[in-house]
Write a protein that holds these residues in place. Structure first.
Motif, short mmCIF file in Angstrom:
data_model
loop_
_atom_site.label_atom_id
_atom_site.label_comp_id
_atom_site.label_asym_id
_atom_site.label_seq_id
_atom_site.Cartn_x
_atom_site.Cartn_y
_atom_site.Cartn_z
N MET A 20 0.85 -1.19 0.00
CA MET A 20 0.00 0.00 0.00
C MET A 20 0.88 1.24 0.00
N ASN A 21 0.55 2.19 -0.81
CA ASN A 21 1.35 3.41 -0.93
C ASN A 21 0.52 4.60 -0.47
N LEU A 22 1.20 5.68 -0.18
CA LEU A 22 0.50 6.87 0.33
C LEU A 22 0.12 7.80 -0.80
N GLU A 23 -0.25 7.25 -1.93
CA GLU A 23 -0.86 8.04 -3.00
C GLU A 23 -2.33 8.11 -2.63
N LEU A 24 -2.59 8.87 -1.60
CA LEU A 24 -3.86 8.78 -0.90
C LEU A 24 -4.94 9.66 -1.48
N ASP A 25 -6.13 9.12 -1.41
CA ASP A 25 -7.30 9.93 -1.63
C ASP A 25 -7.71 10.56 -0.30
N ASN A 26 -7.16 10.05 0.80
CA ASN A 26 -7.52 10.50 2.13
C ASN A 26 -6.71 11.73 2.52
N ILE A 27 -7.32 12.88 2.43
CA ILE A 27 -6.63 14.13 2.74
C ILE A 27 -6.25 14.21 4.20
N GLU A 28 -7.06 13.62 5.07
CA GLU A 28 -6.77 13.68 6.50
C GLU A 28 -5.46 12.96 6.83
N LEU A 29 -5.22 11.83 6.21
CA LEU A 29 -3.98 11.09 6.44
C LEU A 29 -2.78 11.88 5.93
N ARG A 30 -2.96 12.54 4.81
CA ARG A 30 -1.89 13.37 4.25
C ARG A 30 -1.59 14.55 5.16
N VAL A 31 -2.65 15.17 5.70
CA VAL A 31 -2.47 16.32 6.60
C VAL A 31 -1.76 15.86 7.88
N LEU A 32 -2.10 14.69 8.39
CA LEU A 32 -1.43 14.17 9.58
C LEU A 32 0.05 13.95 9.32
N LEU A 33 0.39 13.34 8.20
CA LEU A 33 1.79 13.12 7.88
C LEU A 33 2.53 14.45 7.79
N LEU A 34 1.92 15.43 7.17
CA LEU A 34 2.54 16.76 7.07
C LEU A 34 2.67 17.40 8.45
N GLY A 35 1.65 17.25 9.29
CA GLY A 35 1.71 17.80 10.64
C GLY A 35 2.82 17.18 11.46
N ILE A 36 3.03 15.89 11.30
CA ILE A 36 4.11 15.21 12.00
C ILE A 36 5.46 15.72 11.49
N TYR A 37 5.55 15.92 10.21
CA TYR A 37 6.78 16.43 9.60
C TYR A 37 7.09 17.84 10.12
N LYS A 38 6.06 18.66 10.30
CA LYS A 38 6.24 20.06 10.69
C LYS A 38 6.21 20.28 12.21
N ARG A 39 6.04 19.21 12.99
CA ARG A 39 5.90 19.37 14.43
C ARG A 39 7.17 19.96 15.06
N ALA A 40 6.96 20.62 16.20
CA ALA A 40 8.08 21.19 16.95
C ALA A 40 8.87 20.04 17.60
N ASP A 41 10.11 20.32 17.95
CA ASP A 41 10.97 19.29 18.53
C ASP A 41 10.42 18.71 19.82
N ASP A 42 9.70 19.52 20.58
CA ASP A 42 9.18 19.05 21.87
C ASP A 42 7.77 18.47 21.77
N GLU A 43 7.21 18.40 20.57
CA GLU A 43 5.87 17.84 20.39
C GLU A 43 5.94 16.34 20.16
N THR A 44 4.98 15.64 20.75
CA THR A 44 4.87 14.20 20.53
C THR A 44 3.88 13.95 19.39
N LEU A 45 3.80 12.72 18.95
CA LEU A 45 2.83 12.37 17.92
C LEU A 45 1.41 12.58 18.44
N THR A 46 1.19 12.28 19.71
CA THR A 46 -0.12 12.49 20.31
C THR A 46 -0.48 13.97 20.34
#
Length: 79
Positions: A1-27
């Motif tokens: 399965m690849n992340l060529e997603l139709d699911n925008i929410e999953l894409r936004v989450l991946l981007l949010g994790i990428y852009k998170r601050a150093d002291d932020e957790t995934l939660t």
């Protein structure tokens, strides 16, 4: 399965994790998305599990593949 997603929410989450601050957790990222009403906390946890299953996250950090995909998603949102 690849992340060529139709699911925008999953894409936004991946981007949010990428852009998170150093002291932020995934939660923290999921809770921020929940507060912004992107998705519920329960759904966010499911998305996080899916990203881990896809190999984009290991040990609560993005893998190289995850980073590259997040960069592509970031460019898509800029266009």
């Amino acid at each position: 399965m690849n992340l060529e997603l139709d699911n925008i929410e999953l894409r936004v989450l991946l981007l949010g994790i990428y852009k998170r601050a150093d002291d932020e957790t995934l939660t923290d990222v999921i809770k921020t998305m929940e507060n912004s009403r992107v998705f519920s906390l329960k759904q966010g946890k499911k998305y996080l599990k899916e990203l881990k299953t896809l190999g984009y996250i290991v040990d609560n950090n993005l893998t190289m593949i995850g980073i590259e995909k997040a960069k592509i998603i970031e460019l898509e949102f800029k266009i």
